[in-house]
Enzyme design. Structure first.
Site, PDB file in Angstrom:
ATOM      1  N   ASP A 176       0.151  -0.682   9.013  1.00 53.94           N
ATOM      2  CA  ASP A 176      -0.871  -0.614   7.876  1.00 53.94           C
ATOM      3  C   ASP A 176      -0.511  -1.198   6.811  1.00 53.94           C
ATOM      4  O   ASP A 176       0.724  -1.622   6.237  1.00 53.94           O
ATOM      5  CB  ASP A 176      -1.103   0.868   7.443  1.00 53.94           C
ATOM      6  CG  ASP A 176      -0.005   1.581   6.920  1.00 53.94           C
ATOM      7  OD1 ASP A 176       1.239   1.470   7.579  1.00 53.94           O
ATOM      8  OD2 ASP A 176       0.201   2.366   5.873  1.00 53.94           O
ATOM      9  N   GLU A 228       2.209   4.383   6.893  1.00 57.99           N
ATOM     10  CA  GLU A 228       3.463   4.337   5.890  1.00 57.99           C
ATOM     11  C   GLU A 228       2.933   4.475   4.498  1.00 57.99           C
ATOM     12  O   GLU A 228       3.705   4.883   3.628  1.00 57.99           O
ATOM     13  CB  GLU A 228       4.205   3.044   6.182  1.00 57.99           C
ATOM     14  CG  GLU A 228       5.720   2.946   5.663  1.00 57.99           C
ATOM     15  CD  GLU A 228       5.923   2.318   4.336  1.00 57.99           C
ATOM     16  OE1 GLU A 228       6.733   2.584   3.494  1.00 57.99           O
ATOM     17  OE2 GLU A 228       4.700   1.838   3.845  1.00 57.99           O
TER      18      GLU A 228
HETATM   19 ZN   LIG Z   1       6.127  -1.245   3.545  1.00 62.72          ZN
END
Ligand SMILES: [Zn+2]
Length: 499
Positions: free
Chosen positions: A124, A207
Site C-alpha cells: 500500500d 502498513e
Molecule cells: Zn513504508
C-alpha cells in the site's frame, strides 16, 4: 608563594596529561567496526525490471485515512500483476493471501530444520494528496500547495520513467522493496537456486494505517505455525550522503530499533456560559496551561542503546574531533546530546518527543465553550513505555481537571536487535560487498514500520533498503533512480544467495 604555585601547576599538568592519555587510549581502542569484505561480482539487472517497477506503481493501492473510501480494485490488480510478471515465484513458492490483499510466500530451503529468513515490504501507499483542509491552509498561508496531486510533475499513478528515474507514489515507499525482492527471487529461481534455509516473503497491504489486517495477521499465522525466523528484514534505513554531520563517506543506516507511538487527548470540561461574564478560569485557559506545562517539561534526553551502537560504529570512521568525543562519551555525553538536540531530527533520536497536533474548542465568539480538547503525539524512545509517558504527562500537567484519553493506535517501542547476530552480519556484509566505500552502522528508526508486529516471530529485526537519499517520501514527486532500484535487486539477490 612560588613553591606552592609550582606544585599546583604540576598537579594540574599531571591531571591534564593523564586525561589526555585516557582520551587518546579510548580513541585508539575504538577501532573500526566495518567488516572487511571482498567486493561482490557485478550482476546485470534486466532493463525490464525498472519497467516492472513502473507498472507496479500504476496500481493506486492507497491506504486511505477513512476506511470507507478503501478501493480494493488496485490491490487485486497488483496481485494479478505480480503473479503474471513473476511466474516462477508464483508457481514454485507456496503463496498465501492473508487478509484478502496481503501476500505471504514460502520458499522451502535445502535444510528445512534451519530457522527461516523473512523479507518484508508493503503493497500500500499513502494518498498522493494531503488532507484537503491541510492543502487549503497551506495555500492560504502562502506555504504553497506542494501537496496537490495536480502539482506533481508527473501524475502519481502513471508510472513514468524519465531521466533515469521511475516516478510515482510508492516508488520509494515501498514498492521498490517489493519489486526489488520479486526480481531477485525470480532471477535466482531461473538459475535453479534453492536457498540453504527457508525464506518467507511477507507483503502487507495496510502498513500506512497500522498494519492490522496485513502484517498483524501474517505474524499471527507464522506464530501459530511455530515459525521462529533467524532474522526479519524490513524497510526503514537508507544510504545517506549528507544526513550524518561530519561524515564524508556515504553511510548505510540499518535500523536495529524503532520508536513507539502514542497519542493522548487532553480534555477539559468546565461550565460554559456567556462571554460577557467569564469566570476566573475557562476550559480553554486550563487546557492552554496544561499544554504549556507539558512542552516546558520535555522528556530527559539520553543516549539510548541503539544510538550508542550508532556512535560506536560511526565514531571510528569520523574526523579526530568527533572520533575522540564518541570514544569518550563518559566525558562528552552532555556536549554530544546538546549538539544532537539542536536539530529536530537529532533531537528525535535523543528523547521521547512531545508534539501537539490537534486543538479543538469553541463554536461561537460570544459563548464560553464548556469543553476544550487537544491531541498530543508522542514518539517513545526504546526503554520507555506508553504507561511511563502517560505518567509523565499527568505529573507535568498537574491538574486533575485535565482528563487523558489514549488514541486508537498505540505501539510500544521495539526491542533493540543485536549487531552481533547472523542477520545483522549478513546484511552488513552484503552492503559492504556492494558498496565498499560505505560505512555501515546500526541506528534508531524514529518512524514506524510493519516490522513492529513481528517481535514474536524474531528477536533479530532489521530495517534497511540500499537507496541513496530518496526523494518524495510521503510527498509530491516521489521517485527513485533506476540505479538505486537495481541495487535493491542486487542487494536482495546477494543476501539470499549468501545465506
Ligand atoms: Zn513504508
Amino acid at each position: 608563594m612560588p613553591v606552592k604555585r609550582s606544585s599546583w601547576w604540576g598537579g594540574a599538568l599531571g591531571l591534564v596529561t593523564g586525561l589526555a592519555a585516557v582520551l587518546a587510549w579510548n580513541t585508539h581502542r575504538a577501532g573500526s567496526k566495518q567488516l572487511a569484505v571482498a567486493p561482490l561480482p557485478g550482476l546485470a539487472v534486466s532493463p525490464l525490471a525498472a519497467q516492472h517497477l513502473a507498472q507496479a506503481l500504476q496500481f493506486a493501492t492507497v491506504s486511505p485515512e477513512d476506511p470507507a473510501s478503501f478501493d480494493p480494485q488496485p490491490f487485486a490488480g497488483l496481485q494479478q500483476f505480480l503473479a503474471r510478471t513473476y511466474p516462477l515465484t508464483d508457481s514454485l513458492l507456496r503463496k498465501e493471501v492473508v487478509g484478502k490483499y496481503s501476500l505471504l510466500y514460502h520458499w522451502p530451503g535445502r535444510d528445512s530444520t534451519l530457522a527461516p529468513v523473512l523479507l518484508m515490504g508493503h503493497l500500500d501507499v499513502v494518498p498522493p494528496e494531503k488532507p484537503r483542509r491541510q492543502v487549503e491552509l497551506e495555500v492560504r498561508l502562502g506555504h504553497g500547495a506542494k501537496a496537490l496531486a495536480s502539482n506533481w510533475q508527473e501524475p502519481p499513478f502513471a508510472g513514468v520513467i524519465k531521466n533515469g528515474e521511475v516516478w510515482g507514489r510508492g516508488a520509494v515507499d515501498d514498492k521498490v522493496t517489493v519489486i526489488g525482492i520479486m526480481e531477485a527471487v525470480e532471477q535466482l529461481l531461473a538459475e535453479g537456486y534453492q536457498p540453504p534455509r527457508p525464506v518467507y516473503l511477507a507483503f502487507g497491504h495496510d502498513e500506512e494505517i497500522g498494519g492490522r489486517e496485513g502484517a498483524v495477521q501474517i505474524a499471527k499465522l507464522l506464530q501459530q505455525r511455530g515459525i521462529h525466523a533467524e532474522f526479519v528484514m524490513d524497510e526503514g534505513g537508507i544510504i545517506t550522503h549528507d544526513k550524518v554531520p561530519g561524515m564524508a563517506r556515504p553511510v548505510a543506516l540499518v535500523g536495529i530499533a524503532e520508536k513507539g507511538y502514542l497519542s493522548l487527548e487532553l480534555q477539559v470540561e468546565l461550565p460554559g456560559g456567556h462571554s460577557s461574564m467569564p469566570g476566573a478560569e475557562t476550559a480553554i485557559d486550563v487546557l492552554a496551561r496544561a499544554l504549556v506545562r507539558l512542552r516546558e517539561q520535555p522528556f530527559a534526553a539520553q543516549v539510548s542503546p541503539p544510538v550508542q551502537a550508532f556512535m560506536d560504529h560511526l565514531g571510528p570512521e569520523m574526523p579526530l574531533g568527533q572520533r575522540l568525543a564518541f570514544a569518550n562519551r563518559w566525558l562528552f555525553n552532555p556536549f554530544i546530546i546538546k549538539a544532537y538536540e539542536a536539530s529536530p531530527a537529532g533531537n528525535a533520536t535523543m528523547r521521547t518527543t512531545i508534539a501537539p497536533t490537534i486543538l479543538e474548542s469553541g463554536f461561537k465568539d460570544n459563548v464560553l465553550p464548556p469543553e476544550a480538547k487537544a491531541t498530543v503525539n508522542f514518539r517513545i524512545l526504546p526503554g520507555q513505555t506508553a504507561d511511563e509517558v502517560e505518567a509523565h504527562v499527568r505529573a507535568a500537567v498537574a491538574d486533575e481537571r485535565v482528563k487523558l484519553k489514549r488514541g486508537r493506535f498505540v505501539s510500544e517501542p521495539s526491542e533493540v536487535s543485536s549487531t552481533q547476530s547472523y542477520g545483522y552480519q549478513a546484511i552488513a556484509k552484503t552492503i559492504r560487498g556492494l558498496f565498499p566505500q560505505t560505512v555501515v552502522t546500526p541506528y534508531l528508526v524514529v518512524g514506524g514500520t510493519d516490522s513492529r508486529h513481528y517481535r514474536q516471530v524474531s528477536e533479530h529485526i532489521y530495517r534497511f533498503m540500499p537507496v541513496v537519499d530518496p526523494i518524495g517520501f510521503h510527498d509530491v514527486d516521489e521517485r527513485i533512480k533506476i540505479s538505486d532500484f537495481e541495487n535493491c535487486v542486487r542487494f536482495n539477490y546477494w543476501l539470499l544467495k549468501n545465506l
